[in-house]
Design a protein around this motif. Structure first.
Motif, PDB file in Angstrom:
ATOM      1  N   SER A  96      28.353  59.300 117.999  1.00 34.60           N
ATOM      2  CA  SER A  96      26.138  58.815 118.163  1.00 34.60           C
ATOM      3  C   SER A  96      25.682  60.268 117.520  1.00 34.60           C
ATOM      4  CB  SER A  96      25.726  58.602 119.895  1.00 34.60           C
ATOM      5  OG  SER A  96      26.455  59.675 120.458  1.00 34.60           O
ATOM      6  N   ILE A  97      26.622  61.037 117.192  1.00 32.96           N
ATOM      7  CA  ILE A  97      25.542  62.059 116.542  1.00 32.96           C
ATOM      8  C   ILE A  97      26.388  62.570 115.544  1.00 32.96           C
ATOM      9  CG2 ILE A  97      25.344  65.064 116.498  1.00 32.96           C
ATOM     10  CD1 ILE A  97      26.480  65.272 119.663  1.00 32.96           C
ATOM     11  N   ASP A  98      27.751  62.332 115.358  1.00 32.24           N
ATOM     12  CA  ASP A  98      28.036  62.400 113.572  1.00 32.24           C
ATOM     13  C   ASP A  98      27.195  61.300 112.742  1.00 32.24           C
ATOM     14  OD1 ASP A  98      28.663  65.118 114.605  1.00 32.24           O
ATOM     15  OD2 ASP A  98      30.514  64.482 114.603  1.00 32.24           O
ATOM     16  N   VAL A 143      20.139  62.248 113.992  1.00 31.80           N
ATOM     17  CA  VAL A 143      20.609  62.761 115.380  1.00 31.80           C
ATOM     18  C   VAL A 143      20.859  64.211 115.336  1.00 31.80           C
ATOM     19  CG1 VAL A 143      21.775  62.186 117.282  1.00 31.80           C
ATOM     20  CG2 VAL A 143      20.056  60.340 115.777  1.00 31.80           C
ATOM     21  N   GLN A 144      21.940  64.476 114.442  1.00 34.60           N
ATOM     22  CA  GLN A 144      23.342  65.594 114.334  1.00 34.60           C
ATOM     23  C   GLN A 144      21.683  66.228 114.397  1.00 34.60           C
ATOM     24  OE1 GLN A 144      25.760  66.611 111.963  1.00 34.60           O
ATOM     25  NE2 GLN A 144      25.907  68.650 112.307  1.00 34.60           N
ATOM     26  N   THR A 145      20.593  67.044 113.189  1.00 33.42           N
ATOM     27  CA  THR A 145      18.696  67.556 114.042  1.00 33.42           C
ATOM     28  C   THR A 145      18.977  68.087 114.463  1.00 33.42           C
ATOM     29  OG1 THR A 145      19.102  67.640 111.408  1.00 33.42           O
ATOM     30  CG2 THR A 145      17.814  69.303 112.454  1.00 33.42           C
ATOM     31  N   TRP A 146      18.788  66.637 115.802  1.00 33.04           N
ATOM     32  CA  TRP A 146      17.712  67.065 117.131  1.00 33.04           C
ATOM     33  C   TRP A 146      18.547  67.800 117.766  1.00 33.04           C
ATOM     34  CZ3 TRP A 146      16.437  60.881 116.313  1.00 33.04           C
ATOM     35  CH2 TRP A 146      15.756  60.937 115.266  1.00 33.04           C
ATOM     36  N   PHE A 147      19.298  67.034 117.885  1.00 35.15           N
ATOM     37  CA  PHE A 147      20.803  67.953 118.676  1.00 35.15           C
ATOM     38  C   PHE A 147      20.767  69.410 118.851  1.00 35.15           C
ATOM     39  CE2 PHE A 147      24.953  68.326 120.820  1.00 35.15           C
ATOM     40  CZ  PHE A 147      24.756  67.899 121.990  1.00 35.15           C
TER      41      PHE A 147
END
Length: 261
Positions: A190-192, A197-201
């Motif tokens: 879900s991130i990659d 989404v990856q930046t937020w994470f």
């Protein structure tokens, strides 16, 4: 940094790319590591569980109540985080009525304390520990058991599963429902798949210096495997990052012939 999920990770973080106009709008405090960590922690945990379960996944709660097969007058065990604010307690009470009862172990403070102190369980994962909540409970006490957003905090699901089955009445069900932490336990899809989404994470994780390899996240299938042949007709459901497991404790006459079909 202490994390590395994809090929681009571990080299820099969004905080390294703060621009002059960002500082002009929000102040030099943007460069303060302690403030970054405080904001990241708030973004990670503040209000998250009640929002997810009350606003986004109440349909999954309804499924869980149906899977528990609750009846008027049942005695139910709940082990969970934010059980009341997420609506779990209220939902179970609506099914068991005034003659039913709930034994509730709320573990949010225990989990937060373990996370902030950096305590690890026997499995090496952060904020996981041996569950002893029912060690003084007689066999076959409960009509249903609900693990509500707490599965990641036991450090041995085989052990915990055996204990839950000991205190569960034959023929009745146990259900676990968990919104998994992205990245925890290797759950990176879900991130990659989305760089936003990856930046937020990455903006959250980097100031907290969390090692993703130490974050526990049991999928429903992993919990099912931990129960093995101890439950009859186990099932799993995955929906938008929520993992649900359920299984029935066999009746005495079925104990030797239970299957996972």
């Amino acid at each position: 940094m202490n994390y590395n999920i994809g090929e681009t990770r571990g080299k820099a973080t969004p905080w390294d790319y703060i621009r002059a106009r960002d500082v002009e709008k929000m102040g030099d405090i943007l460069h303060d590591p302690d403030e970054q960590a405080r904001w990241a922690l708030a973004f990670l945990v503040a209000g998250g569980l009640p929002y997810m379960w009350n606003e986004l996944a109440s349909n999954i709660q309804d499924i869980c109540y149906a899977l528990l097969e609750l009846d008027e007058g049942d005695r139910v065990l709940i082990v969970g985080e934010e059980v009341e604010s997420c609506g779990w307690k209220r939902g179970v009470e609506a099914h068991i009525g005034s003659t039913g009862s709930i034994d509730l172990f709320e573990i949010i403070e225990e989990g937060n304390a373990a996370m902030y102190a950096g305590r690890h369980g026997r499995n090496g994962l952060l904020a996981a520990w041996e569950w002893t909540y029912t060690h003084d409970t007689p066999d076959n006490t409960y009509d249903a058991i609900l693990v509500a957003q707490a599965a990641q905090h036991t450090d041995d699901w085989v052990e915990a599963g055996q204990e839950f089955l000991r205190v569960l009445k034959p023929g009745r069900r146990i259900v676990s429902a968990e919104s998994l932490i992205p990245g925890g336990g290797g759950l990176t899809a879900s991130i990659d798949t989305d760089i936003q989404v990856q930046t937020w994470f990455d903006r959250i994780i980097s100031p907290l210096q969390l090692k993703l390899s130490e974050l526990g996240a049991y999928t429903a299938e992993e919990i099912k495997d931990a129960f093995g042949d101890g439950v009859e007709r186990p099932g799993t459901l995955e929906w938008r990052g929520v993992h649900v497991f359920w299984g029935r404790k066999p009746l005495p006459s079925q104990a030797s012939t239970s299957t996972t079909a």
